[in-house]
Design an enzyme around this catalytic site. Structure first.
Site, PDB file in Angstrom:
ATOM      1  N   LYS A   1      -5.361 -33.602 -23.202  1.00  0.00           N
ATOM      2  CA  LYS A   1      -5.419 -34.461 -22.253  1.00  0.00           C
ATOM      3  C   LYS A   1      -6.584 -34.900 -21.475  1.00  0.00           C
ATOM      4  CE  LYS A   1      -2.989 -37.653 -19.902  1.00  0.00           C
ATOM      5  NZ  LYS A   1      -1.861 -38.729 -19.845  1.00  0.00           N
TER       6      LYS A   1
HETATM    7  P1  NAD Z   1      -2.755 -47.621 -14.143  1.00  0.00           P
HETATM    8  O1  NAD Z   1      -3.552 -47.384 -13.901  1.00  0.00           O
HETATM    9  O2  NAD Z   1      -2.927 -48.985 -14.978  1.00  0.00           O
HETATM   10  O3  NAD Z   1      -1.791 -47.743 -12.458  1.00  0.00           O
HETATM   11  C1  NAD Z   1      -1.516 -47.139 -12.023  1.00  0.00           C
HETATM   12  C2  NAD Z   1      -0.696 -47.885 -10.789  1.00  0.00           C
HETATM   13  O4  NAD Z   1      -0.776 -47.051 -10.121  1.00  0.00           O
HETATM   14  C3  NAD Z   1      -1.490 -48.812  -9.869  1.00  0.00           C
HETATM   15  O5  NAD Z   1      -0.715 -49.660  -9.380  1.00  0.00           O
HETATM   16  C4  NAD Z   1      -2.312 -48.192  -8.771  1.00  0.00           C
HETATM   17  O6  NAD Z   1      -2.477 -49.554  -7.414  1.00  0.00           O
HETATM   18  C5  NAD Z   1      -1.524 -47.387  -8.546  1.00  0.00           C
HETATM   19  N1  NAD Z   1      -1.394 -46.144  -7.123  1.00  0.00           N
HETATM   20  C6  NAD Z   1      -2.289 -45.753  -7.519  1.00  0.00           C
HETATM   21  N2  NAD Z   1      -1.957 -45.063  -6.146  1.00  0.00           N
HETATM   22  C7  NAD Z   1      -0.689 -44.888  -6.530  1.00  0.00           C
HETATM   23  C8  NAD Z   1      -0.207 -44.473  -4.326  1.00  0.00           C
HETATM   24  N3  NAD Z   1      -0.729 -43.471  -4.091  1.00  0.00           N
HETATM   25  N4  NAD Z   1       0.846 -45.435  -4.132  1.00  0.00           N
HETATM   26  C9  NAD Z   1       0.879 -46.356  -4.732  1.00  0.00           C
HETATM   27  N5  NAD Z   1       0.813 -46.538  -6.105  1.00  0.00           N
HETATM   28  C10 NAD Z   1      -0.458 -46.015  -6.759  1.00  0.00           C
HETATM   29  O7  NAD Z   1      -1.891 -46.544 -14.729  1.00  0.00           O
HETATM   30  P2  NAD Z   1      -1.028 -46.407 -15.707  1.00  0.00           P
HETATM   31  O8  NAD Z   1      -1.299 -46.211 -17.378  1.00  0.00           O
HETATM   32  O9  NAD Z   1       0.091 -47.112 -15.435  1.00  0.00           O
HETATM   33  O10 NAD Z   1      -0.401 -44.622 -15.189  1.00  0.00           O
HETATM   34  C11 NAD Z   1       0.662 -44.910 -14.019  1.00  0.00           C
HETATM   35  C12 NAD Z   1       1.316 -43.312 -14.972  1.00  0.00           C
HETATM   36  O11 NAD Z   1       2.358 -43.102 -16.076  1.00  0.00           O
HETATM   37  C13 NAD Z   1       0.318 -42.425 -14.919  1.00  0.00           C
HETATM   38  O12 NAD Z   1       1.060 -40.555 -14.076  1.00  0.00           O
HETATM   39  C14 NAD Z   1      -0.073 -41.161 -15.952  1.00  0.00           C
HETATM   40  O13 NAD Z   1      -0.046 -40.774 -16.205  1.00  0.00           O
HETATM   41  C15 NAD Z   1       1.625 -42.305 -16.568  1.00  0.00           C
HETATM   42  N6  NAD Z   1       1.666 -43.017 -18.228  1.00  0.00           N
HETATM   43  C16 NAD Z   1       0.687 -43.853 -18.823  1.00  0.00           C
HETATM   44  C17 NAD Z   1       1.138 -44.271 -20.070  1.00  0.00           C
HETATM   45  C18 NAD Z   1       0.638 -45.501 -20.473  1.00  0.00           C
HETATM   46  O14 NAD Z   1       0.904 -45.985 -21.525  1.00  0.00           O
HETATM   47  N7  NAD Z   1      -0.854 -45.678 -19.521  1.00  0.00           N
HETATM   48  C19 NAD Z   1       2.220 -43.301 -20.597  1.00  0.00           C
HETATM   49  C20 NAD Z   1       2.423 -42.489 -20.239  1.00  0.00           C
HETATM   50  C21 NAD Z   1       2.894 -42.070 -19.616  1.00  0.00           C
END
Ligand code: NAD
Length: 419
Positions: free
Chosen positions: A109
């Site tokens: 990561k």
């Molecule tokens: P992103 O940046 O696209 O979206 C994050 C979202 O969370 C946004 O809508 C943001 O406004 C919101 N957010 C941030 N802080 C917040 C809070 N305190 N309360 C409520 N909402 C809040 O990120 P993502 O890619 O969707 O990732 C989200 C989670 O999923 C992370 O934990 C990431 O590690 C995990 N994840 C992502 C992927 C991927 O393919 N993108 C894969 C596996 C896991």
């Protein structure tokens, strides 16, 4: 959330989950020692020029946790809260995530401690190119393959791939996944994590004898994971009653107009201004009335402060590490089923694997083929996990770790330890 909850090491929490499963597997001390240490942690400075002139310096990280099953795999996060501890925990989880869905990857990561909201596109590009240049020797299709995570997009992946390719003097699309389609991305990658969340949630709902139309769903976070999960839940007939992002939450007991929220978030990268429900806080959202709760934002959102108040019967962890071990124990005691992050959000890395395969073949699959293979990979491994749940009478999370640890240990034992 109080600072006390955030201050506990994320990696410490992650190790607690590992130990529980390692005990049941009767893992010996040598294997435990190897698997609780990252292979490599890289920290470096990223000086970059502001558009207005003058330089600033951010800190960049890449943690390569384990290579027993293949090249490192894991996203890059741009966020003010990024620390070595957090990146190490995320790399640790990637190791088990890749193993639990049986992908030929290890875990890694990366991250940069920065607030992208305060950066222009040109500044983001300079930061990304410097970040990639610092890692040229240690990443690559057979070494370590980054991908998007919080606040990193297909465009960021394109800059990373271009920088690496320039250094190598050859086009190398397989160095990152989550790229735009035009430069070697895979169909279905953008929605893959959200799609995986929905596939597993619906499978578990069927197991619980809950029909989609009986399920009220709440999704925290409306980024890459949350927005596609919400859209697909609505398409499959569930009533999405609550959504939120960093700007706050929205609740409508009759069901929200997810299409409208999706269009808004796609255009403005924010739900600000959404008028389809009552405004609530993120704290209220997590404990609101629903059958299915999908935390899809950041770590430690479900903790001792709110776990007893959660009303959902099923929690599907779209985010990595959204539940603290203490909250997890409360959910287990209350009979709330938790599909753990390493399984629930593995759809993203699964289609990242498909992207890597397609890049190496130079032959690209149809979207239906990607989605079919995704569903098959997730469900085969999810059902295997459920067998362990029934056999050992353990929570889903423990079963997922047991399968993942066992697979990594098998590879390690076959390869031997070069010591
Ligand atoms: P992103 O940046 O696209 O979206 C994050 C979202 O969370 C946004 O809508 C943001 O406004 C919101 N957010 C941030 N802080 C917040 C809070 N305190 N309360 C409520 N909402 C809040 O990120 P993502 O890619 O969707 O990732 C989200 C989670 O999923 C992370 O934990 C990431 O590690 C995990 N994840 C992502 C992927 C991927 O393919 N993108 C894969 C596996 C896991």
């Amino acid at each position: 959330m109080t600072t006390a909850v955030r201050d506990v090491s994320v990696f410490g929490d992650a190790i607690a989950y590992f130990n529980e499963a390692a005990d049941l597997l009767e893992l010996d001390a040598s294997m435990r020692a190897i698997l609780t240490h990252p292979s490599r942690q890289i920290i470096f400075s990223i000086p970059f020029q502001r558009d207005a002139g003058g330089f600033e310096v951010f800190t960049g990280y890449r943690v390569q946790y384990n290579f027993a099953r293949g090249p490192g795999k894991g996203g890059i996060r741009y966020h003010p809260g990024v620390t070595l501890d957090e990146v190490t925990a995320l790399a640790f989880w990637m190791t088990w995530k890749c193993a639990v869905v049986d992908l030929p990857f290890g875990g890694a990561k990366g991250g940069v401690t920065c607030d992208p909201a305060t950066l222009s596109m040109n500044e983001l590009e300079r930061i990304t190119r410097r970040y990639a240049a610092e890692l040229v020797e240690v990443v690559g299709p057979d070494k370590d393959v980054p991908a998007p995570d919080v606040n990193t997009t297909p465009q960021v992946m394109a800059w990373f791939m271009d920088t690496y390719s320039m250094h190598m003097r050859q086009n190398t699309p397989g160095v990152v996944t989550g790229k735009p389609l035009a430069i070697g991305g895979s169909r279905g990658r953008v929605e893959a994590t959200g799609r995986g969340v929905t596939i597993l949630a619906l499978d578990e709902m069927a197991n619980m004898h809950m029909r989609p139309e009986e399920a009220r769903v709440v999704v925290q976070g409306f980024g890459n994971v949350g927005m596609y999960a919400a859209k697909l839940f609505a398409e499959r007939g569930c009533k999405v009653v609550g959504i939120s992002d960093i700007t706050g939450g929205y609740y409508n007991a009759q069901g929200l107009n997810v299409e409208k929220a999706f269009a808004l978030a796609k255009e403005h990268h924010s739900l600000e201004g959404f008028d389809g429900g009552d405004r609530i806080s993120n704290a209220e959202l997590l404990v609101s009335d629903c059958e299915v709760l999908v935390p899809a934002a950041l770590e430690k959102q479900l903790n001792t402060e709110n776990a007893n108040l959660v009303k959902a019967k099923l929690i599907v962890e779209g985010a990595n590490g959204p539940t603290t071990p203490e909250a997890d124990r409360i959910f287990n005691k209350k009979g709330i089923i938790v599909i753990p992050d390493i399984m629930a959000n593995a759809g993203g890395v699964t289609v990242s694997y498909f992207e890597w395969v397609q890049d190496r073949m130079g032959y690209f699959w149809k979207e239906a083929e990607v989605n079919e293979r995704l569903e098959d990979t997730l469900l085969v491994n999810f059902h295997e996990m459920r067998k362990i749940v029934n056999q050992y009478k353990v929570p889903y999370r423990t079963a997922a770790y047991m399968i993942a640890i066992d697979r990594v240990v098998q590879s390690l034992k076959l390869r031997g330890v070069y010591a």
